[in-house]
Design a protein around this motif. Sequence first.
Motif, PDB file in Angstrom:
ATOM      1  N   LYS A  36     -58.459  10.437 -49.979  1.00  0.00           N
ATOM      2  CA  LYS A  36     -59.028   9.921 -48.733  1.00  0.00           C
ATOM      3  C   LYS A  36     -60.316   9.153 -49.016  1.00  0.00           C
ATOM      4  N   GLU A  37     -61.214   9.757 -49.802  1.00  0.00           N
ATOM      5  CA  GLU A  37     -62.503   9.107 -50.058  1.00  0.00           C
ATOM      6  C   GLU A  37     -62.303   7.776 -50.776  1.00  0.00           C
ATOM      7  N   VAL A  53     -63.095   6.297 -37.472  1.00  0.00           N
ATOM      8  CA  VAL A  53     -62.749   5.133 -38.298  1.00  0.00           C
ATOM      9  C   VAL A  53     -61.387   4.597 -37.871  1.00  0.00           C
ATOM     10  N   ASP A  54     -60.418   5.489 -37.721  1.00  0.00           N
ATOM     11  CA  ASP A  54     -59.087   5.042 -37.300  1.00  0.00           C
ATOM     12  C   ASP A  54     -59.042   4.728 -35.806  1.00  0.00           C
ATOM     13  N   GLN A  59     -60.884   0.502 -48.645  1.00  0.00           N
ATOM     14  CA  GLN A  59     -60.391  -0.195 -47.453  1.00  0.00           C
ATOM     15  C   GLN A  59     -61.514  -0.821 -46.646  1.00  0.00           C
ATOM     16  N   ARG A  71     -60.517   5.196 -48.386  1.00  0.00           N
ATOM     17  CA  ARG A  71     -61.418   4.764 -47.324  1.00  0.00           C
ATOM     18  C   ARG A  71     -62.502   3.834 -47.868  1.00  0.00           C
ATOM     19  N   ARG A  95     -63.690  -0.480 -43.099  1.00  0.00           N
ATOM     20  CA  ARG A  95     -63.203  -0.088 -41.775  1.00  0.00           C
ATOM     21  C   ARG A  95     -62.130  -1.021 -41.246  1.00  0.00           C
ATOM     22  N   TYR A 141     -55.391  13.587 -43.927  1.00  0.00           N
ATOM     23  CA  TYR A 141     -55.421  12.152 -44.196  1.00  0.00           C
ATOM     24  C   TYR A 141     -54.061  11.758 -44.756  1.00  0.00           C
ATOM     25  N   GLY A 171     -51.928   3.456 -46.806  1.00  0.00           N
ATOM     26  CA  GLY A 171     -53.367   3.246 -46.923  1.00  0.00           C
ATOM     27  C   GLY A 171     -53.701   2.270 -48.034  1.00  0.00           C
TER      28      GLY A 171
END
Lengths: 286, 262
Positions: free
Chosen positions: B51-52, B189-190, B58, B55, B60, B259, A218
């Motif tokens: 995760k927050e 999102v993924d 990143q 995300r 989308r 996640y 990620g």
Amino acid sequence: MTQRTGSVETASGDRAVVYRHRLPVRVTHWIWVLCLFFLLASGLQIFNAHPALDLGNASQFKTAAHGPVPHLLAIGAEAGPPARGVTEIFGRRFDTTGVLGLSGPPGAQEARAFPAWATIPSFQDLATGRVVHFFFAWIFVVNFLLWVTFGLFDGHLRGDILPRLRDLSSLPRDIRAHLSGKLSHGRRYSPLQRLSYAVVLLVIFPGMIVTGLAMSPGFDAITPWLVTLLGGRQTARSLHFLGMASLVLFFVVHIVMVLLAGPLNEMRSILTGWYRTAPDPGEVEP
Amino acid sequence: MSPPIPRRRLLRLGLAGLGALPLAGCKTFDFLADPNDPTRDVLVSANRLTKEVQRSLQGRRALATEYTMADLRQGQKPNGTTDPQDPAYLALKAQGFRDYRLSVTGAVARPVTFSLADLHALPQQSQITRHDCVEGWSAIAKWSGVRLAHVLTRVQPTAQARFLMFECFDTMEQGLSGAVKYYETIDMVDALHPQTILAVGMNDQPLPVANGAPVRLRVERQLGYKMAKYVRAIHVIPDFRQIEGGRGGYWEDRGYAWYAGI
């Protein structure tokens, strides 16, 4: 200036008790102790899930087509009798039965890279190892940022940690003093201390954060250049492991130095801030 | 300030505590493996933070790195199930997956069943990406298939659609109420990410059985366990808490994070 001088306790002015470690230094120090303990034990648990280190982006696998391939490091077990734990470093093999590769009580030995006493949880549980690792990784990152911020503002970084030119020139003398067991108890860290703290705090600590993040798919989507810069994901993983080994070595030396330098005085200074200084042994010698 | 008195009692306590830490051994913390332990819940909260943060950094559309064929080191290492023995799967495999049908149902305006030919008829894309396993290893391979977003356009998810549940052929273990099959969930999102594909080919060949034939998922910004193999059906759902262990996947039900970006 990071120190305040306390009252002189003895007739000799040389043995002043000084305020050596401010509160942020002491607090961040103990948070690091806590974090590094859990990060190490959970990190070894994570390593056990794939106990091999490679270079580049992709891993090496033993396949029928490729045969055995050299890893930087690989820890495994070989069937017996008797079964053996084998550690392979740059293709050289060492029998590490009992500690690496194969360990456990007699009769109930298990094939596992690092032994049960070194991992959290003690049994193989990658999922829990990751939960523990990432929780303390966050605390580690926040603690590092706090330490840098305090260090920049109160002069701890410039005054105590960053080696100065004159530290480098007096380094040989300080190394000789350390080797002969004549430790200085000055108000300031000795040149060797400054250098080792600078390497650990300003190179290895951020290095562990960066190589750790580079292993995250990620995060790689956020900073694709980072994993490239480090030479690939598996190289980052190997560097992360090397950083861990360096920190373990630092910990051992650090504890030995504390014991040699006077554990009560040293422990008092990192708990309360107050430190009893002594004349530099290198200078009182006739 | 008066001269500091050595706080011997405090020191002794600190030293004793410090000494006990390694001596106690790591069995001390084995309780953290208990999924119902409240301390574990505290530690798990860090996963939500990860995760927050990831995300939000990143966005989308941030892409996973793509490589070249020269970066392929070895074949894609098969992991997890590599040869399902489930009768339904064996029957399809025996026919070269001629009768395979992928149903996409649930919170959609138009449920659709796709044959492999239908999937091939949709716009195809290929990507050479790095597969990162939760165990720590990586492998680079070329994946070909149809973008999941194109499939979703065909079925038109409704306003209730928040997750995609991938139902798989392969049995992982025998539970008290029968076979426990692999499953996974991802969010929109993924699902709509430009690199998220239903792969039907690998390294310019039809997807091998060991790697999830005939159809597997690729979610390139996460770890391997998110990328369900042997996909049998896709359910568009508002929530995954009623499914199996309620944590959104076979491995998630066994303590792994939903996640898997780290």
